[in-house]
Each structure stands twice: as C-alpha cells, then as structure tokens.
Design an enzyme around this catalytic site. Structure first.
Site, PDB file in Angstrom:
ATOM      1  N   GLU A   1       0.760   0.686   9.756  1.00  0.00           N
ATOM      2  CA  GLU A   1       1.313   1.864   8.950  1.00  0.00           C
ATOM      3  C   GLU A   1       0.308   3.093   9.253  1.00  0.00           C
ATOM      4  OE1 GLU A   1       3.912   3.786   5.385  1.00  0.00           O
ATOM      5  OE2 GLU A   1       3.594   1.541   5.346  1.00  0.00           O
ATOM      6  N   ARG A   2      -0.835   2.941   9.229  1.00  0.00           N
ATOM      7  CA  ARG A   2      -1.780   4.068   9.295  1.00  0.00           C
ATOM      8  C   ARG A   2      -1.665   4.512  10.765  1.00  0.00           C
ATOM      9  NH1 ARG A   2      -6.903   3.512   9.277  1.00  0.00           N
ATOM     10  NH2 ARG A   2      -7.522   5.804   8.332  1.00  0.00           N
TER      11      ARG A   2
ATOM     12  N   ASN B   1      -2.566 -17.008  25.332  1.00  0.00           N
ATOM     13  CA  ASN B   1      -3.300 -15.708  25.608  1.00  0.00           C
ATOM     14  C   ASN B   1      -4.722 -15.868  25.602  1.00  0.00           C
ATOM     15  OD1 ASN B   1      -2.872 -12.977  26.788  1.00  0.00           O
ATOM     16  ND2 ASN B   1      -3.776 -12.335  24.781  1.00  0.00           N
TER      17      ASN B   1
ATOM     18  N   GLN C   1      -4.897  -0.366  19.104  1.00  0.00           N
ATOM     19  CA  GLN C   1      -4.387  -1.767  18.489  1.00  0.00           C
ATOM     20  C   GLN C   1      -2.742  -1.465  18.395  1.00  0.00           C
ATOM     21  OE1 GLN C   1      -6.625  -3.277  15.433  1.00  0.00           O
ATOM     22  NE2 GLN C   1      -5.180  -5.045  14.981  1.00  0.00           N
TER      23      GLN C   1
ATOM     24  N   ARG D   1       0.873  -1.065  -0.001  1.00  0.00           N
ATOM     25  CA  ARG D   1       0.188  -0.036  -0.083  1.00  0.00           C
ATOM     26  C   ARG D   1       0.848   1.140  -0.007  1.00  0.00           C
ATOM     27  NH1 ARG D   1      -4.559   1.156   4.879  1.00  0.00           N
ATOM     28  NH2 ARG D   1      -5.511   3.060   3.596  1.00  0.00           N
TER      29      ARG D   1
END
Length: 299
Positions: A96-97, A130, A78, A56
C-alpha cells in the site's frame, strides 16, 4: 534501471489480455491464467482499491514523500500484489505504501503480481520454480524469497525445506532488501555482486552506502576491497564518539523549498566546520536539462 523497465514492459501484453471482457480470467483453471502467475503485470492505479481490512491505518507523510521521490527517480522496484475482484477490478494484498507513493508521483500504472481464485498452489510452484533459474540476480532472488514468506506465509525454516537452501543463505539474501534502492538497482543491473551488497549492509547510513557504491564503480573495487573499506569506516566511527553536526531548521526549510521547486529530492550534507554540499539527482539527460532551466530561471 534499464533492466527494471524492460521487465515492466513485458507485462503490457498481459495488461491488454486483462482488458478483454470476452476472456476474463476468474480462476486458476481459466485459459491464459497460467500467464499471470509469477509474472509482473502493468495495472492502472485507478483499477485498484485498498484493502478495507488492512491492519495498518496510518502512513507517515514524510516517509511517503521520500518513497515517492525514490519512485520518481528509479520507478517501482518491488511490484505490489493484488487479488482479482472482478473484470478490471483489483484489491491490494501488499504494497500500500508503494501504491500511495505512486499516486503521489502521478503515475498511471504500477507493476503488480495478480492473485486469482485457487491460485495459491500455482503461485507457490511458480515462485519456487523461478528461484531455481540460473539467470536471476541477487535482488530478484531476495524478492522471490520475501514473496514466499509474505504471501504463502512460510517460515524461513519451511522455505529452506521447500527450496533446498540453508536458512543462513536465505537470511543473507533477505538482508539485501535493506540496502538503499539505488544500490539494489546497481545489483540488478550487474554493477555490484552479492558480495559487495553483503559488505554494504554493514553500513547503516544510506548516504554513506551510496558514497561507497560510487567508490566501487569509480575504482572497480573488489569485494575484499569493499569489505576492508567498510571495516575501516566502522572502526573510525567507533573511535569518534562526537556526534555529527545536526542540520538546522533553516537548512531543512531550504531543502524542502529546493525539492518542491525542482520536483526532485535534494539532499544536504554539512561538515563539522560548517561547510556543506547540495546534491541534486537527475534521472536522464532530459531531466538534467529540465533542472538546468529551472535553476537558471531562478537567477
């Protein structure tokens, strides 16, 4: 919000460990490597580079600004994922965003999961272990499922076999990640149950989701009450085909100016008769006082 902050704080000790050149962790067999796998670590943004092979290449600027505004209010919900390149050097694997938006906000650090050499199996085992814990909230479980799908590249069917859960159960958890970040935070802090979240997923409009969320908190609505409210709203929407009034260019320009001046995302809602309201969010009493001074200073 307090819960998320606590979890990120736990990673600061690991951050100090990673700054020790005499105990640099290079592989899954190194001392203290097990402390990294499956844990959140606070990393300096300056130590992270983007992946040159990221498929992207373009990012919507408006979408990034909206995410930056959310991060300013709620923090990074997150964590990103990076892989270790060298001492105090990392490369983005995913997120990356979130990385770009955090830089826009001016953050110095970001919560991250670190991948190290030969840790694929260790990471998978840690994530699966987890998930089996009893004290996880629905969003934590959803994020763990998503990580297994993205980073270990499992299908939902393979994930179902690994953790012994039905595919429908996994799908229901993953859908929770489509909820507005504020609603997700409410679930993480225990204000909402998974049943409430599953009901809210059926509302597409984020603002309507937030309105119902506030209604749930104010009136202590049960899951059944919430489901009925959502059904009623969707039925009304299907009966009323008339489009909602669009926000004019004047309003859009004004909202942009408000948001830039106040350094927070201001929203607007306009009814059919032309009346409307402005919503100015704040993150704390200190932030409220900051906004009050700005607004009074503009008088």
């Amino acid at each position: 919000m307090a819960k998320a902050t606590k979890k990120q704080a736990l990673g600061r000790g690991l951050s100090a460990l990673l700054k020790d050149p005499d105990n640099d962790i290079k592989s899954a067999e190194d001392k203290n490597a097990d402390k990294l796998v499956g844990h959140i670590v606070e990393l300096e943004l300056s130590s992270i580079e983007v992946n040159p092979f990221q498929p992207r290449t373009s990012f919507n600027e408006e979408s990034l600004r909206e995410l930056a505004s959310s991060i300013r209010e709620l923090g990074v919900i997150q964590p990103i994922t990076v892989r270790k390149l060298d001492f105090d050097k990392y490369q983005l694997v995913s997120g990356e965003r979130r990385y770009r938006a955090s830089k826009l906000v001016g953050l110095n650090t970001i919560p991250a999961y670190i991948r190290i050499a030969n840790d694929q199996e260790s990471l998978e085992m840690a994530l699966v272990e987890n998930i089996q814990r009893q004290d996880l909230d629905p969003i934590e479980i959803s994020l763990s499922y998503q990580r297994l799908l993205d980073e270990i590249q499992l299908t939902q069917e393979q994930l179902s076999d690994r953790i012994g859960k039905n595919r429908s159960t996994i799908a229901n958890y993953l859908r929770l990640l489509k909820l507005d970040p504020i609603v997700q935070t409410g679930m993480r802090d225990g204000f909402l149950s998974m049943g409430h979240g599953r009901a809210l997923i059926n509302i597409e409009d984020p603002q309507t989701q937030l309105d119902i969320y506030e209604n749930i908190l104010e009136k202590s609505l049960s899951v059944r009450d919430t489901e009925q409210l959502v059904r009623s709203l969707n039925q009304e929407k299907s009966k009323d085909p008339s489009p909602k009034p669009s926000v004019s260019k004047t309003y859009k320009k004004g909202i942009k100016e408000f948001s830039e001046y106040l350094d927070t995302k201001v929203s607007i809602s306009v009814s059919k008769n032309g009346k409307g309201k402005l919503t100015i969010p704040f993150t704390s009493e200190k932030d409220f006082e900051r906004l009050k001074k700005l607004i009074k200073g503009a008088e």
